[in-house]
Motif scaffolding. Structure first.
Motif, mmCIF file in Angstrom:
data_model
loop_
_atom_site.group_PDB
_atom_site.id
_atom_site.type_symbol
_atom_site.label_atom_id
_atom_site.label_comp_id
_atom_site.label_asym_id
_atom_site.label_seq_id
_atom_site.Cartn_x
_atom_site.Cartn_y
_atom_site.Cartn_z
ATOM 1 N N UNK A 320 0.830 -1.206 0.000
ATOM 2 C CA UNK A 320 0.000 0.000 0.000
ATOM 3 C C UNK A 320 0.867 1.259 0.000
ATOM 4 N N UNK A 321 1.937 1.224 0.789
ATOM 5 C CA UNK A 321 2.865 2.362 0.836
ATOM 6 C C UNK A 321 3.556 2.528 -0.515
ATOM 7 N N UNK A 322 3.987 1.419 -1.080
ATOM 8 C CA UNK A 322 4.740 1.451 -2.337
ATOM 9 C C UNK A 322 3.894 1.941 -3.506
ATOM 10 N N UNK A 323 2.657 1.459 -3.594
ATOM 11 C CA UNK A 323 1.819 1.771 -4.754
ATOM 12 C C UNK A 323 0.806 2.883 -4.483
ATOM 13 N N UNK A 324 0.780 3.382 -3.238
ATOM 14 C CA UNK A 324 -0.125 4.474 -2.867
ATOM 15 C C UNK A 324 -1.584 4.119 -3.140
ATOM 16 N N UNK A 325 -1.932 2.890 -2.814
ATOM 17 C CA UNK A 325 -3.307 2.401 -2.905
ATOM 18 C C UNK A 325 -3.677 1.770 -1.569
ATOM 19 N N UNK A 326 -4.939 1.896 -1.160
ATOM 20 C CA UNK A 326 -5.322 1.259 0.093
ATOM 21 C C UNK A 326 -5.461 -0.249 -0.091
ATOM 22 N N UNK A 327 -5.614 -0.962 1.020
ATOM 23 C CA UNK A 327 -5.634 -2.420 0.983
ATOM 24 C C UNK A 327 -6.724 -2.970 0.064
ATOM 25 N N UNK A 328 -7.887 -2.365 0.122
ATOM 26 C CA UNK A 328 -9.016 -2.902 -0.642
ATOM 27 C C UNK A 328 -8.875 -2.596 -2.129
ATOM 28 N N UNK A 329 -8.254 -1.476 -2.452
ATOM 29 C CA UNK A 329 -7.995 -1.157 -3.857
ATOM 30 C C UNK A 329 -6.978 -2.132 -4.448
ATOM 31 N N UNK A 330 -5.976 -2.497 -3.659
ATOM 32 C CA UNK A 330 -4.986 -3.473 -4.121
ATOM 33 C C UNK A 330 -5.618 -4.837 -4.362
ATOM 34 N N UNK A 331 -6.453 -5.248 -3.439
ATOM 35 C CA UNK A 331 -7.131 -6.546 -3.594
ATOM 36 C C UNK A 331 -8.085 -6.523 -4.778
ATOM 37 N N UNK A 332 -8.764 -5.409 -4.983
ATOM 38 C CA UNK A 332 -9.671 -5.289 -6.127
ATOM 39 C C UNK A 332 -8.892 -5.397 -7.439
ATOM 40 N N UNK A 333 -7.679 -4.853 -7.444
ATOM 41 C CA UNK A 333 -6.820 -4.932 -8.623
ATOM 42 C C UNK A 333 -6.435 -6.384 -8.909
ATOM 43 N N UNK A 334 -6.110 -7.132 -7.863
ATOM 44 C CA UNK A 334 -5.786 -8.553 -8.015
ATOM 45 C C UNK A 334 -6.990 -9.334 -8.510
ATOM 46 N N UNK A 335 -8.151 -9.030 -7.939
ATOM 47 C CA UNK A 335 -9.366 -9.746 -8.314
ATOM 48 C C UNK A 335 -9.719 -9.510 -9.783
ATOM 49 N N UNK A 336 -9.613 -8.254 -10.221
ATOM 50 C CA UNK A 336 -9.918 -7.932 -11.611
ATOM 51 C C UNK A 336 -8.971 -8.665 -12.556
ATOM 52 N N UNK A 337 -7.700 -8.734 -12.192
ATOM 53 C CA UNK A 337 -6.719 -9.445 -13.007
ATOM 54 C C UNK A 337 -7.065 -10.929 -13.081
ATOM 55 N N UNK A 338 -7.458 -11.505 -11.962
ATOM 56 C CA UNK A 338 -7.820 -12.925 -11.928
ATOM 57 C C UNK A 338 -9.044 -13.204 -12.792
#
Length: 353
Positions: A320-338
């Motif tokens: 989250x610190x590295x990509x400047x996205x909150x936890x849920x936004x990061x997980x949503x990004x993974x889910x969309x990719x999947x």
């Protein structure tokens, strides 16, 4: 500890959207890691708070500051269909006002400069069975209270030379033993919530004469905090009262005690607002780090899965610190990719004759 397996398993927890099992991880890696290797990793030893500190220490040292805060709170991961044992058992959930069956975890979160990192945790175990005379039911009991655990975790943070100024907690952890320990033994300050029936004296004379009144019976005027002496403590605190409106339109009152007499109302409110970070952490544990997704039945593997979920949440905060996205936004990004990969694979399968 096998750090390579630690990284792989925590990656698995963060990228999984269903049950997390040794077989599932082995299949995901096309057999490069066997089911037995994962099982041995989960059963080798008890992964505890010391293991967590060893893994997070380097990152904590990079962000810690003298004005950091330690936030304490517990959470219960319900496990209604898992066989009862000393770890998965009945605990009172004050958010629901009833007892629930599950795993009770006491977490210590370090927050500084906008970063929140887990630095210690304890699992509430209840190994002792006893018969309740009133109900004739067999119940379980722990060796120590959560307040005992909290003070032990604070001692550990002192041994780890962690830099911080304030300890934050809700009213369930505002016992006088905890508050006295923070001020006298650690030399730190606290901002904690108080229950409305907590008693106090408004002057040293009232304290000496034993004239204590309930906090909700004070003639609150204005917005500035009130200096007072809580019963059982030998030092004064600042008392703050906040009136807020709930989502349903009802009003609530929050009473706060701050041991730092240099604070004003705005400072007390600002400091205590940081306590909300632990609620976000607990939500991440349950929604983003697969805390409830392991079907393990043994106490050791159940406890180790909790440790691995906490470590996964730590790694998610680093991302989250590295990509400047909150936890849920990061997980949503993974889910969309999947979903995209699954969609593309389905199109490929449809074209095969």
């Amino acid at each position: 500890m096998n750090t390579e397996l630690l990284e792989i398993y925590s990656d698995y927890l963060l990228s999984s959207f269903g049950q997390t099992t040794a077989t599932g991880l082995s299949s995901l890696l096309d057999g490069e890691l066997s089911h037995d290797q994962v099982t041995r990793f989960l059963n080798r030893e008890d992964y505890d708070s010391k293991h967590l500190w060893h893994q997070v220490k380097k990152t904590v040292r990079e962000v810690e500051r003298e004005d950091g805060v330690l936030i304490f709170d517990d959470t219960i991961q319900e496990k209604p269909y898992t066989d009862e044992n000393e770890l998965v058992c009945w605990h009172f959930d004050h958010t629901q006002g009833r007892s629930v069956k599950g795993i009770n975890i006491l977490n210590c979160l370090y927050h500084a400069d906008g970063v929140s990192l887990p630095v210690a945790f304890e699992l509430v175990r209840k190994p002792y069975l006893y018969s309740d005379l009133a109900t004739r039911k067999v119940k379980r009991k722990s060796e120590e209270t959560k307040n005992d655990m909290l003070r032990a975790m604070l001692k550990t943070c002192r041994q780890n030379q962690l830099k911080y100024r304030y300890v934050l907690a809700d009213s369930w952890f505002s016992a006088q033993e905890n508050l006295a320990f923070v001020r006298h033994d650690l030399g730190k300050h606290f901002v904690v919530a108080l229950k409305s029936n907590r008693t106090l004296a408004l002057t040293p004379e009232d304290k000496k004469e034993g004239r204590f009144v309930r906090i909700d019976q004070l003639p609150w005027q204005g917005q500035e905090p009130t200096k007072a002496w809580l019963k059982g403590l030998d030092f004064p605190v600042l008392l703050s009262r906040q009136v807020f409106t709930n989502k349903d339109g009802s009003t609530g009152v929050l009473y706060l005690a701050c041991s730092d007499l240099d604070c004003d109302q705005a400072a007390i409110e600002t400091i205590y607002q940081k306590r909300w970070k632990v609620e976000v952490f607990h939500k991440t544990l349950k929604s983003n780090a697969a805390l409830a997704k392991s079907p393990t039945q043994r106490v050791r593997t159940q406890g180790n899965h909790v440790f691995l979920s906490i470590y996964a949440a730590f790694r998610l905060e680093c991302l989250s610190i590295k990509h400047k996205l909150n936890h849920f936004a990061l997980r949503a990004k993974l889910y969309l990719k999947a979903v995209r990969l699954a969609f593309d694979e389905l199109q490929t399968l449809k074209c095969v004759r």
